[in-house]
Design an enzyme around this catalytic site. Structure first.
Site, mmCIF file in Angstrom:
data_model
loop_
_atom_site.group_PDB
_atom_site.id
_atom_site.type_symbol
_atom_site.label_atom_id
_atom_site.label_comp_id
_atom_site.label_asym_id
_atom_site.label_seq_id
_atom_site.Cartn_x
_atom_site.Cartn_y
_atom_site.Cartn_z
ATOM 1 N N TYR B 105 0.822 -1.212 0.000
ATOM 2 C CA TYR B 105 0.000 0.000 0.000
ATOM 3 C C TYR B 105 0.860 1.268 0.000
ATOM 4 C CZ TYR B 105 -4.486 -2.343 0.843
ATOM 5 O OH TYR B 105 -5.621 -3.091 0.726
ATOM 6 N N GLU B 206 2.793 -30.794 13.856
ATOM 7 C CA GLU B 206 2.087 -30.076 12.793
ATOM 8 C C GLU B 206 0.799 -29.446 13.310
ATOM 9 O OE1 GLU B 206 0.694 -32.804 9.806
ATOM 10 O OE2 GLU B 206 -0.693 -31.356 8.920
ATOM 11 N N ASP B 258 0.816 -35.736 10.155
ATOM 12 C CA ASP B 258 -0.012 -36.812 9.625
ATOM 13 C C ASP B 258 0.830 -37.667 8.688
ATOM 14 O OD1 ASP B 258 -2.197 -35.741 10.902
ATOM 15 O OD2 ASP B 258 -2.997 -34.749 9.119
#
Lengths: 386, 386
Positions: B105, B206, B258
């Site tokens: 910006y 995780e 996982d």
């Protein structure tokens, strides 16, 4: 391994296990009396959801449903409910801390059934987590215990800093001594003991990065604020924590989001909660929360105040609203708690201008502008929407 | 407002401002000598990215590109680079803490140009954040300063608990006294001073919810661990923090995800980093990180060990891999750092069985199983992949 588990957790477990046991023991009573098995659960449909004008909360109405074991259409859900009740009870008495994902796995198995013709077939307790989640909600409304009361944990995004001491577990944590980091709120905020607070208000910032900036710049020290971020859509623990600060400490709560319907929705979740989960709102919602900004008036000005942006800034910073923004704005316009004059004007201006603005656009005018002019000015002149 | 800003921040600002100034002053030299303006920037393309076998890191090669001001194809990018350099420099000397969104910006505006035919037209400095982000990376490789060194902040998901004291800002924080909550890592982890640590290893989880569970169950106290969560894909600060624990304190780092290609990818980001952003990996990657699990061997067993799941559990817990999982697995199989015997077997088993497993499935066997059997057994028998 219980030497590492805190006393508050042990006490919370005992309380929850007792209530759960009592509720499900009514089934044993029914068996002893030779009555048909039935669970009576508050109905959690939209037709049984009422907006309480006085308390400014979405609440469940009086209607209940009866879930019969001996009704073929209800037997499966009845059994799912008792299965989940027993899994949660076991977790409580065994010092476990399950998540809702765990509970799904813990209960997931196949049952062998015999059809009337003698053939055996298999039926799963549940296939998808949304099934087991829905059963957990049944147990919450049945027992009036939130999942957190049953030591069911979840991921947690909320962070806090400020001149405040908390007792959590076996520790007292000084939230004014977190360095450049922050205190990450626990998933069971009702077990927090608020030791002492020196603050005038609570500022909740939607965006984690803006929280980092204000924290680093010393905003909360200069203005005696408790600074919190929900890091996007607020989770349950952050909502409950904010509610406690408002209710117990009488601290005003200001919400700072982007100027767009998604930001308004975040404010709405803090203030009221989700329409579909009204049973939570009695404890998680903060009906007194105020929308501090960024507002359409900050961007375009009103007949009472000058805008914070000039023409060139508006041109460079404004993002054009998409169709989905307009659609969401029209939905929000119809929510009971947005039917104040100020909010209806805000939403109308948005629909007319089709303009969105991010907080970062304000920060880009200088962090000092955001921290030491915009925010203090808005708060001191009560320039908020509610 | 600088009374609230910490001394380490002030010093970091001075260091970064000095380096930035020196780099860009070469342009002034060129002007004074009447030479054409040119910036020489390390080339950050895949062809200039090399995997250093010895250091086990992805590094930028020796190639550089020259960006000429007077080349029509490069003039815009040249100007973007000097614009961004000056914005960052201003932020440094003005005690600002911008984010990359802010910087977008701050620099976004239109420049009025005159075409050869005399007609005026407008050109934007940049239109999308990905343009300004790319310029920030140019400045990072040009100055060898990471954005964090230039006090550019970002949102931050990483959390840590353990028997460890840190100095951050003006405070010393005891990470063993966080109650049920956790310490949220700051976005500039190089400014952290590690005061003292009593731990044998680092376990990075995780999933935030599993972190909450292990924390609450007292896992890190019992096993002298520093417990960290990346809450999904790790961000830069979490990666840098983990690297420092490994490099400076020589603590082994174990990653728990996982059992699926997405989990492997998370491990890969900790260990090596992203192929497209190899310039970061020299400081953010932890080449010694080990993949603790969940592994295919944990699910199905190997010729050396029994599986942790029985037939019924496998049937209830395993999730069938999708085509996208298989695709990602095939990609990962070709990464240099996955070309060990152990990893090639792991990926082959996955491709053959097409089976995924969540950590929560392990937790559903009892959190005590996960915390007090599975994890300690895996670590004590060195049952990890690397």
């Amino acid at each position: 391994m219980s030497e590492f588990i805190s006393k508050v957790d042990k006490e919370a477990r005992q309380r929850a296990a007792e209530i759960l046991k009592t509720k499900f023991l009514t089934l044993l009573d029914q068996i002893n009396k030779g009555e048909p098995l039935v669970l009576e659960i508050p109905k959690r449909t939209l037709t049984n959801t009422v907006y309480d004008e006085k308390r400014k909360l979405l609440l469940l109405g009086e209607n209940k449903i009866k879930r019969h074991f001996l009704d073929l259409n209800e037997a499966k859900r009845f059994m799912q409910t008792t299965l989940m009740g027993s899994i949660i009870y076991d977790a409580l008495v065994n010092n476990e801390y399950p998540t809702i994902r765990d509970l799904y796995y813990r209960g997931k198995h196949s049952i062998v059934l015999k059809a009337p013709n003698g053939k055996a077939y298999e039926e799963n307790t549940w296939d998808e987590q949304k099934e087991s989640d829905s059963v957990i909600v049944d147990i919450e409304v049945l027992t009036s215990l939130l999942r957190e009361d049953m030591l069911i944990l979840s991921k947690e995004k909320g962070k806090v800093v400020g001149d405040m001491r908390l007792r959590s577990g076996n520790d007292v944590i000084d939230l004014s001594k977190m360095g450049h980091g922050a205190y990450s709120i626990e998933p069971t905020p009702d077990l927090i003991d608020i030791v002492d607070v020196k603050a005038d208000f609570v500022l909740v910032v939607e965006k984690d990065a803006v929280f980092q900036q204000l924290h680093r710049e010393g905003y909360w020290r200069k203005y005696n604020a408790i600074l919190i971020t929900s890091a996007g859509q607020p989770d349950r623990a952050t909502r409950r924590f904010v509610r406690r600060l408002n209710e117990e400490l009488k601290l005003p709560v200001y919400i700072l989001t982007d100027a767009d319907p998604y930001g308004w929705y975040i404010y709405s979740v803090f203030r009221i909660g989700s329409i579909n989960l009204s049973y939570e709102s009695e404890r998680l919602a903060t009906p007194n929360a105020r929308f501090l900004g960024v507002s359409m008036g900050d961007i375009f000005g009103t007949n009472k105040k000058k805008p914070y942006l000039n023409d060139i800034e508006r041109r460079n910073f404004i993002i054009k609203a998409k169709d989905t923004d307009v659609k969401r704005a029209l939905e929000i316009k119809n929510y009971e708690w947005f039917k104040t004059k100020a909010w209806q004007e805000e939403i109308s201006t948005f629909l007319q201008k089709k303009a969105k603005l991010e907080i970062e656009a304000m920060a880009s005018k200088g962090l000092k502008f955001l921290a030491f002019q915009y925010l203090p000015e808005k708060i001191s002149t009560s320039d908020f929407l509610s």
